[in-house]
Motif scaffolding. Sequence first.
Motif, PDB file in Angstrom:
ATOM      1  N   LEU A  41      35.543  46.540  44.971  1.00 47.53           N
ATOM      2  CA  LEU A  41      35.615  46.016  46.330  1.00 47.53           C
ATOM      3  C   LEU A  41      34.799  44.741  46.437  1.00 47.53           C
ATOM      4  N   VAL A  42      35.384  43.725  47.061  1.00 47.03           N
ATOM      5  CA  VAL A  42      34.680  42.454  47.263  1.00 47.03           C
ATOM      6  C   VAL A  42      34.871  42.004  48.708  1.00 47.03           C
ATOM      7  N   GLY A  43      34.053  41.033  49.120  1.00 48.84           N
ATOM      8  CA  GLY A  43      34.015  40.649  50.525  1.00 48.84           C
ATOM      9  C   GLY A  43      35.215  39.893  51.035  1.00 48.84           C
ATOM     10  N   ASN A  44      35.890  39.130  50.175  1.00 47.97           N
ATOM     11  CA  ASN A  44      37.007  38.317  50.662  1.00 47.97           C
ATOM     12  C   ASN A  44      37.983  38.007  49.525  1.00 47.97           C
ATOM     13  N   LYS A  45      39.113  37.420  49.908  1.00 47.40           N
ATOM     14  CA  LYS A  45      40.194  37.110  48.982  1.00 47.40           C
ATOM     15  C   LYS A  45      39.732  36.160  47.873  1.00 47.40           C
ATOM     16  N   GLU A  46      38.971  35.136  48.253  1.00 47.55           N
ATOM     17  CA  GLU A  46      38.526  34.144  47.278  1.00 47.55           C
ATOM     18  C   GLU A  46      37.660  34.784  46.197  1.00 47.55           C
ATOM     19  N   LYS A  47      36.747  35.653  46.609  1.00 49.16           N
ATOM     20  CA  LYS A  47      35.885  36.322  45.634  1.00 49.16           C
ATOM     21  C   LYS A  47      36.697  37.258  44.746  1.00 49.16           C
ATOM     22  N   ALA A  48      37.729  37.863  45.322  1.00 47.34           N
ATOM     23  CA  ALA A  48      38.572  38.776  44.547  1.00 47.34           C
ATOM     24  C   ALA A  48      39.254  38.047  43.393  1.00 47.34           C
ATOM     25  N   PHE A  49      39.808  36.876  43.674  1.00 52.75           N
ATOM     26  CA  PHE A  49      40.493  36.132  42.618  1.00 52.75           C
ATOM     27  C   PHE A  49      39.515  35.523  41.622  1.00 52.75           C
ATOM     28  N   GLU A  50      38.321  35.182  42.088  1.00 52.13           N
ATOM     29  CA  GLU A  50      37.278  34.708  41.168  1.00 52.13           C
ATOM     30  C   GLU A  50      36.916  35.805  40.174  1.00 52.13           C
ATOM     31  N   LEU A  51      36.812  37.021  40.685  1.00 53.64           N
ATOM     32  CA  LEU A  51      36.477  38.155  39.824  1.00 53.64           C
ATOM     33  C   LEU A  51      37.611  38.449  38.851  1.00 53.64           C
ATOM     34  N   GLU A  52      38.849  38.374  39.329  1.00 52.42           N
ATOM     35  CA  GLU A  52      40.001  38.610  38.452  1.00 52.42           C
ATOM     36  C   GLU A  52      40.016  37.605  37.301  1.00 52.42           C
ATOM     37  N   GLU A  53      39.688  36.359  37.595  1.00 57.09           N
ATOM     38  CA  GLU A  53      39.654  35.337  36.552  1.00 57.09           C
ATOM     39  C   GLU A  53      38.610  35.668  35.489  1.00 57.09           C
ATOM     40  N   SER A 101      22.509  34.926  40.177  1.00 55.75           N
ATOM     41  CA  SER A 101      21.731  35.655  39.169  1.00 55.75           C
ATOM     42  C   SER A 101      22.594  36.245  38.058  1.00 55.75           C
ATOM     43  N   GLY A 102      23.921  36.233  38.239  1.00 52.76           N
ATOM     44  CA  GLY A 102      24.809  36.762  37.209  1.00 52.76           C
ATOM     45  C   GLY A 102      25.437  38.101  37.537  1.00 52.76           C
ATOM     46  N   LYS A 103      25.504  38.448  38.822  1.00 48.81           N
ATOM     47  CA  LYS A 103      26.062  39.740  39.210  1.00 48.81           C
ATOM     48  C   LYS A 103      27.534  39.872  38.824  1.00 48.81           C
ATOM     49  N   THR A 104      28.311  38.823  39.061  1.00 44.48           N
ATOM     50  CA  THR A 104      29.744  38.894  38.767  1.00 44.48           C
ATOM     51  C   THR A 104      30.002  39.161  37.290  1.00 44.48           C
ATOM     52  N   THR A 105      29.321  38.411  36.435  1.00 46.22           N
ATOM     53  CA  THR A 105      29.484  38.617  34.994  1.00 46.22           C
ATOM     54  C   THR A 105      29.037  40.014  34.590  1.00 46.22           C
ATOM     55  N   PHE A 142      44.694  43.776  38.681  1.00 51.64           N
ATOM     56  CA  PHE A 142      45.543  43.324  39.792  1.00 51.64           C
ATOM     57  C   PHE A 142      44.668  43.186  41.014  1.00 51.64           C
ATOM     58  N   THR A 143      44.953  42.145  41.825  1.00 55.54           N
ATOM     59  CA  THR A 143      44.149  41.852  43.008  1.00 55.54           C
ATOM     60  C   THR A 143      44.975  42.032  44.273  1.00 55.54           C
ATOM     61  N   VAL A 144      44.399  42.725  45.261  1.00 55.09           N
ATOM     62  CA  VAL A 144      45.056  42.902  46.560  1.00 55.09           C
ATOM     63  C   VAL A 144      44.157  42.327  47.649  1.00 55.09           C
ATOM     64  N   PHE A 145      44.792  41.857  48.725  1.00 52.11           N
ATOM     65  CA  PHE A 145      44.019  41.215  49.796  1.00 52.11           C
ATOM     66  C   PHE A 145      44.757  41.390  51.116  1.00 52.11           C
ATOM     67  N   ASP A 146      44.066  41.117  52.218  1.00 49.22           N
ATOM     68  CA  ASP A 146      44.547  41.484  53.550  1.00 49.22           C
ATOM     69  C   ASP A 146      45.888  40.872  53.927  1.00 49.22           C
ATOM     70  N   ILE A 167      42.368  48.134  36.365  1.00 52.17           N
ATOM     71  CA  ILE A 167      41.327  47.644  37.268  1.00 52.17           C
ATOM     72  C   ILE A 167      41.981  47.067  38.515  1.00 52.17           C
ATOM     73  N   LEU A 168      41.662  47.647  39.669  1.00 54.38           N
ATOM     74  CA  LEU A 168      42.179  47.162  40.941  1.00 54.38           C
ATOM     75  C   LEU A 168      41.043  46.479  41.697  1.00 54.38           C
ATOM     76  N   ILE A 169      41.236  45.204  42.012  1.00 58.12           N
ATOM     77  CA  ILE A 169      40.248  44.412  42.740  1.00 58.12           C
ATOM     78  C   ILE A 169      40.798  44.159  44.129  1.00 58.12           C
ATOM     79  N   GLY A 170      39.970  44.298  45.162  1.00 61.58           N
ATOM     80  CA  GLY A 170      40.509  44.042  46.493  1.00 61.58           C
ATOM     81  C   GLY A 170      39.488  44.033  47.603  1.00 61.58           C
ATOM     82  N   THR A 171      39.947  43.586  48.761  1.00 62.86           N
ATOM     83  CA  THR A 171      39.138  43.592  49.967  1.00 62.86           C
ATOM     84  C   THR A 171      39.135  45.004  50.561  1.00 62.86           C
TER      85      THR A 171
END
Length: 205
Positions: free
Chosen positions: A75-87, A48-52, A101-105, A122-126
Amino acid sequence: MKLKKLYPELVSGIIDQGFDKEPKEIQTDCIPKIKSGADLLVIAPEGSGKTTTIVIGVIQQLKEAFEEAPRAIVLVGNKEKAFELEEQFELLGKHTNLRTFTVFDQGNLQYQKDTIYEGLDILIGTPKRINELLSNTGIPCTKLKLLVVDDAETIFPNRHHPVVYRISDGSIKIQCLLFANKWHEKFDDLTKRIEKNWVLINTDC
């Protein structure tokens, strides 16, 4: 969502990516409210466009780099979503000087901590890694303005919600934006636990 009312550098990024043609319903509903400082609980289906919407909302609120401490935690559910959001932040924010910057487990905790202290906006992470960094004084929260939770319907059932409360309790002035694909019963606890004037937007009706 009227582009002329948004931060000019953000508008340039939106036009570059072709998102100016026909805003999605969720963007039209959410962006003006985010801009006003409202605390949102948004329920909308996948695609639906939540990320954008998250990216546009955060860039609009922060606008440009400021000092060293992060001003938004996403906060995002997993590493893949974190990097998608960073992009997405890099694409829509390319005309700004905002730092992400993105951090992950599985990442190196000390490296992530050092990078955060070098300065970012902006800090993005799990949730698990954000919580670990908070426990190791790895995230200065003195300038925090925004707490954003994506994939909230997975984060809360998986017992990662304490980090949401931990961050929100740290500042009564923080703006909270929660996005989920569907409603979960734990959101009732959320709205009681974090006492704010929540605005519910449900496009999944």
